[in-house]
Design a protein around this motif. Structure first.
Motif, PDB file in Angstrom:
ATOM      1  N   HIS A 199      34.308  41.689  37.657  1.00  0.00           N
ATOM      2  CA  HIS A 199      34.681  42.161  36.324  1.00  0.00           C
ATOM      3  C   HIS A 199      34.200  43.605  36.145  1.00  0.00           C
ATOM      4  N   ASP A 200      33.719  44.182  37.262  1.00  0.00           N
ATOM      5  CA  ASP A 200      33.168  45.530  37.216  1.00  0.00           C
ATOM      6  C   ASP A 200      34.181  46.497  37.819  1.00  0.00           C
ATOM      7  N   GLN A 201      34.713  47.395  37.000  1.00  0.00           N
ATOM      8  CA  GLN A 201      35.788  48.271  37.485  1.00  0.00           C
ATOM      9  C   GLN A 201      35.304  49.221  38.581  1.00  0.00           C
ATOM     10  N   LEU A 202      34.023  49.603  38.486  1.00  0.00           N
ATOM     11  CA  LEU A 202      33.488  50.519  39.486  1.00  0.00           C
ATOM     12  C   LEU A 202      33.433  49.831  40.849  1.00  0.00           C
ATOM     13  N   GLU A 203      32.954  48.568  40.828  1.00  0.00           N
ATOM     14  CA  GLU A 203      32.898  47.794  42.060  1.00  0.00           C
ATOM     15  C   GLU A 203      34.288  47.641  42.655  1.00  0.00           C
ATOM     16  N   ALA A 204      35.249  47.326  41.795  1.00  0.00           N
ATOM     17  CA  ALA A 204      36.624  47.133  42.260  1.00  0.00           C
ATOM     18  C   ALA A 204      37.162  48.426  42.867  1.00  0.00           C
ATOM     19  N   ALA A 205      36.922  49.536  42.171  1.00  0.00           N
ATOM     20  CA  ALA A 205      37.494  50.801  42.619  1.00  0.00           C
ATOM     21  C   ALA A 205      36.865  51.274  43.926  1.00  0.00           C
ATOM     22  N   THR A 206      35.567  51.029  44.121  1.00  0.00           N
ATOM     23  CA  THR A 206      34.952  51.497  45.362  1.00  0.00           C
ATOM     24  C   THR A 206      35.305  50.598  46.534  1.00  0.00           C
ATOM     25  N   PHE A 207      35.562  49.325  46.258  1.00  0.00           N
ATOM     26  CA  PHE A 207      35.818  48.414  47.368  1.00  0.00           C
ATOM     27  C   PHE A 207      37.276  48.403  47.796  1.00  0.00           C
ATOM     28  N   ALA A 208      38.170  48.414  46.821  1.00  0.00           N
ATOM     29  CA  ALA A 208      39.547  48.019  47.131  1.00  0.00           C
ATOM     30  C   ALA A 208      40.505  49.197  47.260  1.00  0.00           C
ATOM     31  N   ASP A 209      41.534  48.983  48.100  1.00  0.00           N
ATOM     32  CA  ASP A 209      42.627  49.936  48.161  1.00  0.00           C
ATOM     33  C   ASP A 209      43.557  49.697  46.985  1.00  0.00           C
ATOM     34  N   LYS A 210      43.713  48.421  46.668  1.00  0.00           N
ATOM     35  CA  LYS A 210      44.593  48.078  45.553  1.00  0.00           C
ATOM     36  C   LYS A 210      43.900  47.042  44.670  1.00  0.00           C
ATOM     37  N   ILE A 211      44.087  47.216  43.376  1.00  0.00           N
ATOM     38  CA  ILE A 211      43.416  46.338  42.425  1.00  0.00           C
ATOM     39  C   ILE A 211      44.462  45.557  41.633  1.00  0.00           C
ATOM     40  N   ALA A 212      44.225  44.260  41.508  1.00  0.00           N
ATOM     41  CA  ALA A 212      45.076  43.460  40.632  1.00  0.00           C
ATOM     42  C   ALA A 212      44.282  43.215  39.356  1.00  0.00           C
ATOM     43  N   VAL A 213      44.792  43.697  38.230  1.00  0.00           N
ATOM     44  CA  VAL A 213      44.082  43.465  36.976  1.00  0.00           C
ATOM     45  C   VAL A 213      44.645  42.208  36.330  1.00  0.00           C
ATOM     46  N   MET A 214      43.738  41.268  36.038  1.00  0.00           N
ATOM     47  CA  MET A 214      44.184  40.014  35.444  1.00  0.00           C
ATOM     48  C   MET A 214      43.791  39.963  33.984  1.00  0.00           C
ATOM     49  N   TYR A 215      44.694  39.394  33.189  1.00  0.00           N
ATOM     50  CA  TYR A 215      44.434  39.254  31.771  1.00  0.00           C
ATOM     51  C   TYR A 215      45.165  38.013  31.293  1.00  0.00           C
ATOM     52  N   GLU A 216      44.451  37.108  30.666  1.00  0.00           N
ATOM     53  CA  GLU A 216      45.023  35.864  30.143  1.00  0.00           C
ATOM     54  C   GLU A 216      45.915  35.162  31.163  1.00  0.00           C
ATOM     55  N   GLY A 217      45.383  34.984  32.374  1.00  0.00           N
ATOM     56  CA  GLY A 217      46.088  34.186  33.354  1.00  0.00           C
ATOM     57  C   GLY A 217      47.235  34.861  34.065  1.00  0.00           C
ATOM     58  N   GLN A 218      47.413  36.146  33.873  1.00  0.00           N
ATOM     59  CA  GLN A 218      48.457  36.803  34.651  1.00  0.00           C
ATOM     60  C   GLN A 218      47.970  38.144  35.190  1.00  0.00           C
ATOM     61  N   VAL A 219      48.597  38.549  36.306  1.00  0.00           N
ATOM     62  CA  VAL A 219      48.288  39.865  36.852  1.00  0.00           C
ATOM     63  C   VAL A 219      49.117  40.864  36.058  1.00  0.00           C
ATOM     64  N   VAL A 220      48.457  41.717  35.262  1.00  0.00           N
ATOM     65  CA  VAL A 220      49.220  42.635  34.431  1.00  0.00           C
ATOM     66  C   VAL A 220      49.521  43.943  35.148  1.00  0.00           C
TER      67      VAL A 220
END
Lengths: 366, 288
Positions: A199-220
């Protein structure tokens, strides 16, 4: 090797789901390519752990299909899928030494002992666990334990994807970046698909090439950190990514653009037609605080606004201001003049995004 | 800041000290007092030193009772611990069946000790007891007031029935405390059911099992009411356990000196065995 495909996948914990709200995962189609480093980002309770457990096989989806390299694996238990999972709290076998912990999955698979020896040492070297091999796993620190649980996935030759469920939650901040670097290094070395829930955007951004953002059960939105920042496709992404999040204000359409109180934002006829076709009042304009232009002096292009608050964040300042009935934020550069009670701002046209029913609308064919 | 140097805070320990003195030290010292004297009446008493201790330790009847006591305690531990773990593993994890199981399993623990003895006394009777009657009808010769083996088996069975639930409940709570992730990780590591038990469940149960084994050892070593009601210590003295010897000596024959000496020996044995057991377990967990 595994390409993981989610086909019309949905999951509900209810037996007879009625509405969208009963679904932990709403119907989605998605492909995780072989060898990619992905992050699954979202707030608590958005369904990201559910999705991860469906991929690992700990949970069977109620609707749709999950395919590994085109083969349906819906009902295959985790032990029959070629995946490893690292959990939020490190899971280690207390009574065993670090060596035995790492050898455990191989021993369960009846791998000959000499192969176990070489494989465990190889992985221990990469994870920098070699000096600890003879220690009891129980007495390790949290980050060492987390490395051991990761190592149990790496020793297996058959593993083609590793799933991480917020693995750095219990790690000290100064060790987090070290472990994150290790993850990246392992990703490069092993050609594994890695999906990292956080749930940490910094962690996601440093680790991943691509990020899937999920909100209320869907990838937005599914995109690079850069895309998520510059072109959020959903208001939630705008709000969740970036610090502070995107500014939004509700507008109505007019003949030549958008109307916000007595202010008119011009828009193309084509865009207005598209919005008209959707037929809703839920229209918002959004702009990132970084892109709000703050002028030093009054001028004809700028709106005059009341400054509410200035936050000093060390290298930069965040200014809160009242824009009609909306409180908005703007980021000021280090060397910029800090406005006192009044400020003059403008919104550069290319950074103003239009959201209809919370989703980004762009002119088609542009 | 000025710091006052004094030791007045020690006075705050006084209430606890008084409490411990009244609850443990003073009663214990009374026993110590009796154990080194030969008391005839309120005015006539002689200091005898360690004489009672020597006498008690050399008494063959007590020696055999002591052996019997160890035999009993270890037997019931050997049965109750694995059985309790087994029951805990089989109990449902959630839902109404879990609650029902918990109530059913804990029922024996709620019954007073002498009532347990009475229940089993009736249960084993050949004329009206369900078990006694059934065994007799099946042609098995079974009589707890004549046959020492029958009496022993029944007492062990009774203790297992009464106290296995304690181990089961402790283990059940221990098992519930294991996070789901451990089981999930084990599945991903392709661990067998046995490996899950051996490497996850059993290690996580160690702490509750230490408590369980210590409690059961101490309680079974001091067992009194149940066999007293069931067999009265017979046939002969085959099921006369240490506490019953002690009661007969102290209350029945009013041999306060020997009884006090024996109480202390009894107390020290329990203390020593518990300590050895605890230390051994703790050491085995340490890093080699």
């Amino acid at each position: 090797m595994a390409q993981i495909t989610l086909k019309a996948l949905a999951h509900s914990y209810e037996r007879n789901p009625q509405s969208n709200g009963d679904y932990a995962i709403r119907r989605m189609d998605h492909v995780w390519e072989q060898g990619g480093a992905y992050a699954l980002l979202g707030p608590s309770g958005c369904g990201k752990s559910t999705l991860l457990n469906i991929i690992s096989g700990l949970l069977e989806p109620s609707d749709g299909e999950i395919l590994f390299d085109g083969v349906k694996v819906n009902s295959l238990p985790p032990e029959e899928r070629n995946i490893a999972q690292v959990f939020q709290f490190p899971v280690i076998y207390d009574t065993m030494t670090v060596f035995d912990n790492l050898a455990f999955p191989l021993r369960n698979m009846k791998v000959p002992e000499h192969k176990i020896q070489s494989k465990v040492h190889e992985v221990a070297d990469i994870l920098e666990l070699t000096p600890l091999l003879k220690r009891k796993a129980k007495n390790l620190t949290a980050d060492e334990k987390q490395k051991v649980s990761m190592g149990r996935g790496l020793v297996r030759d058959d593993v083609s994807a590793i799933l991480f469920d917020e693995p750095l939650t219990v790690i000290d901040p100064q060790l987090k970046w070290k472990l994150r670097r290790k993850l990246k290094q392992i990703h490069e070395q092993f050609n594994l698909t890695m999906i990292y829930v956080t749930h940490d955007q910094l962690e996601a951004a440093t680790f991943a090439d691509k990020i899937a953002v999920m909100y209320e059960g869907q990838v937005v939105q599914f995109g690079s950190p850069h895309e998520l920042f510059e072109n959020p496709s959903h208001t939630f992404v705008g709000y969740f990514i970036g610090s502070p999040g995107m500014n939004f204000f509700e507008v109505t359409t007019s003949d030549s653009g958008f109307r916000y109180h007595d202010i008119e934002f011009p828009a193309s006829r084509k865009l207005l037609q598209q919005i008209d076709d959707i037929g809703t009042d839920n229209i918002k304009l959004g702009i990132r605080p970084e892109f709000v232009h703050v002028w030093d002096n009054k001028n004809s292009e700028a709106f005059e606004v009341d400054v509410i608050d200035i936050e000093d964040l060390g290298t930069y300042h965040i200014m809160s201001f009242q824009f009609k009935d909306t409180v908005m934020k703007a980021r000021l550069h280090e060397d910029q003049k800090i406005p006192t009670s009044k400020a003059w701002i403008s919104f550069p046209e290319q950074w103003v995004k239009v959201y209809v029913n919370e989703f980004l609308v762009e002119v088609e064919g542009d | 800041m000025i710091k006052t140097e004094n030791n007045k805070a020690w006075f705050l320990v006084l209430p606890v000290f008084a409490l411990v003195a009244f609850s443990a030290i003073i009663p214990l010292m009374t026993v110590v007092n009796y154990s080194v004297q030969d008391v005839f009446d309120a005015h006539t008493r002689y200091f005898v030193g360690t004489e009672w201790f020597t006498k008690m330790l050399n008494d063959p009847a007590l020696q055999s009772a002591l052996l019997k006591q160890f035999g009993f305690s270890f037997t019931i531990l050997l049965i109750e611990v694995p059985l309790g773990i087994g029951i805990a593993l089989l109990m449902p994890k959630r839902g109404w069946s879990a609650s029902l199981c918990l109530v059913l399993v804990s029922l024996p623990l709620l019954i007073p000790l002498n009532v347990v003895g009475t229940i089993w006394q009736i249960f084993t009777r050949g004329d009206i007891g369900l078990m006694g009657w059934t065994l007799r009808e099946m042609g098995v010769s079974y009589n707890i007031s004549r046959n020492a083996v029958d009496a022993w088996a029944t007492i062990i069975l009774m203790d297992v029935w009464h106290w296995t639930p304690l181990i089961a409940l402790l283990c059940y709570s221990g098992l519930r405390a294991i996070p789901e992730a451990y089981y999930q990780a084990a599945r991903i590591d392709r661990a067998s059911r046995w490996a899950v038990f051996r490497h996850i469940q059993l290690p996580k149960l160690t702490n509750v099992l230490i408590i369980g084994v210590l409690l059961r050892f101490m309680d079974s070593f001091m067992i009194y009411a149940e066999p007293f009601v069931l067999t009265g210590g017979g046939p002969g003295s085959s099921t006369t356990f240490l506490s019953q010897w002690l009661t007969t000596m102290a209350v029945g024959q009013f041999d306060l000196g020997p009884a006090a000496a024996f109480s202390l020996i009894y107390f020290l044995i329990i203390l020593a065995v518990s300590w050895v057991f605890y230390t051994a377990i703790m050491n085995s967990q340490k890093e080699k």
